[in-house]
Write a protein that holds these residues in place. Structure first.
Motif, short mmCIF file in Angstrom:
data_model
loop_
_atom_site.label_atom_id
_atom_site.label_comp_id
_atom_site.label_asym_id
_atom_site.label_seq_id
_atom_site.Cartn_x
_atom_site.Cartn_y
_atom_site.Cartn_z
N ILE A 84 0.84 -1.20 0.00
CA ILE A 84 0.00 0.00 0.00
C ILE A 84 0.87 1.25 0.00
CG2 ILE A 84 -1.69 1.32 1.33
CD1 ILE A 84 -2.82 -1.42 2.24
N TYR A 85 1.91 1.24 0.82
CA TYR A 85 2.82 2.39 0.87
C TYR A 85 3.52 2.58 -0.47
CZ TYR A 85 2.28 2.82 5.90
OH TYR A 85 1.76 3.04 7.14
N TYR A 86 3.98 1.48 -1.04
CA TYR A 86 4.69 1.53 -2.33
C TYR A 86 3.77 2.05 -3.43
CZ TYR A 86 7.14 -0.21 -6.49
OH TYR A 86 7.75 -0.31 -7.70
N GLY A 87 2.58 1.50 -3.52
CA GLY A 87 1.65 1.89 -4.57
C GLY A 87 1.13 3.30 -4.43
N TYR A 88 0.69 3.65 -3.23
CA TYR A 88 0.08 4.97 -3.05
C TYR A 88 1.11 6.09 -3.06
CZ TYR A 88 -2.48 8.91 -1.23
OH TYR A 88 -3.03 10.16 -1.07
N PHE A 89 2.11 6.00 -2.20
CA PHE A 89 3.07 7.10 -2.09
C PHE A 89 4.08 7.11 -3.23
CE2 PHE A 89 1.51 6.61 2.26
CZ PHE A 89 1.05 7.90 2.46
N GLY A 90 4.31 5.95 -3.87
CA GLY A 90 5.26 5.89 -4.96
C GLY A 90 4.70 6.26 -6.32
N PHE A 91 3.38 6.04 -6.52
CA PHE A 91 2.81 6.26 -7.85
C PHE A 91 1.63 7.23 -7.88
CE2 PHE A 91 4.87 2.12 -8.00
CZ PHE A 91 5.64 2.24 -9.15
N VAL A 92 0.98 7.46 -6.76
CA VAL A 92 -0.23 8.29 -6.76
C VAL A 92 0.00 9.61 -6.03
CG1 VAL A 92 -2.68 8.38 -6.15
CG2 VAL A 92 -1.67 6.21 -6.86
N ALA A 93 0.32 9.53 -4.76
CA ALA A 93 0.43 10.74 -3.94
C ALA A 93 1.53 11.68 -4.42
CB ALA A 93 0.67 10.37 -2.48
N CYS A 94 2.53 11.14 -5.08
CA CYS A 94 3.65 11.97 -5.56
C CYS A 94 3.20 13.02 -6.57
CB CYS A 94 4.76 11.10 -6.14
SG CYS A 94 4.23 10.05 -7.51
N HIS A 95 2.00 12.89 -7.10
CA HIS A 95 1.48 13.88 -8.05
C HIS A 95 0.86 15.09 -7.35
CE1 HIS A 95 2.12 11.46 -11.62
NE2 HIS A 95 1.68 10.42 -10.94
N THR A 96 0.46 14.93 -6.08
CA THR A 96 -0.24 16.01 -5.39
C THR A 96 0.34 16.37 -4.03
OG1 THR A 96 -1.83 14.43 -4.46
CG2 THR A 96 -2.44 15.51 -6.54
#
Length: 136
Positions: A84-96
């Protein structure tokens, strides 16, 4: 079933990435039809990551909303899953979100992965942490 699909998404990431949109969409469909459980969270994060990275489906604002919802479910279910950390903070949250905050959370994913014995995901978090830290 959801756990199986989540594992298949990881396999598809390395062997057949074009299957990821189908698999993650299926996780979302099943979760909507039958209710959200702890295994839905990883699927929501994976779906949000696909929305951020797939050219045909690119929807950063939508992906961020889905990702934030998934993280709220993770908190509700008290999940400590390095995926979850890898997917969200690595690919999603980094945009906003600020990159340094994302890098710190990806590092947390590494720590959790090591604590629970998921060494491979821990090291994926470590690699993503280095990438994000160098960018920010």
């Amino acid at each position: 079933v959801l756990r199986f699909y989540s594992i298949m998404v990881v396999v598809a990431f390395f062997s057949k990435p074009q299957m990821m949109p189908f698999l993650t969409s299926r996780i979302v469909q099943i979760s909507i039809a039958h209710g959200v459980c702890k295994h839905s969270v990883r699927g929501f994060v994976q779906y949000a990551a696909v929305l951020c990275s797939c050219k045909a489906m690119k929807d950063i604002p939508g992906a961020c909303r889905i990702g934030r919802m998934a993280m709220a479910f993770a908190k509700q279910f008290n999940l400590s899953d390095p995926h979850i950390y890898y997917g969200y903070f690595g690919f999603v949250a980094c945009h906003t979100e600020p990159l340094q905050a994302c890098a710190d959370m990806i590092r947390q994913g590494f720590i959790i992965g090591m604590q629970v014995g998921d060494i491979s995901t821990a090291f994926f978090n470590a690699i993503q942490h280095i990438r994000t830290a160098l960018i920010g």
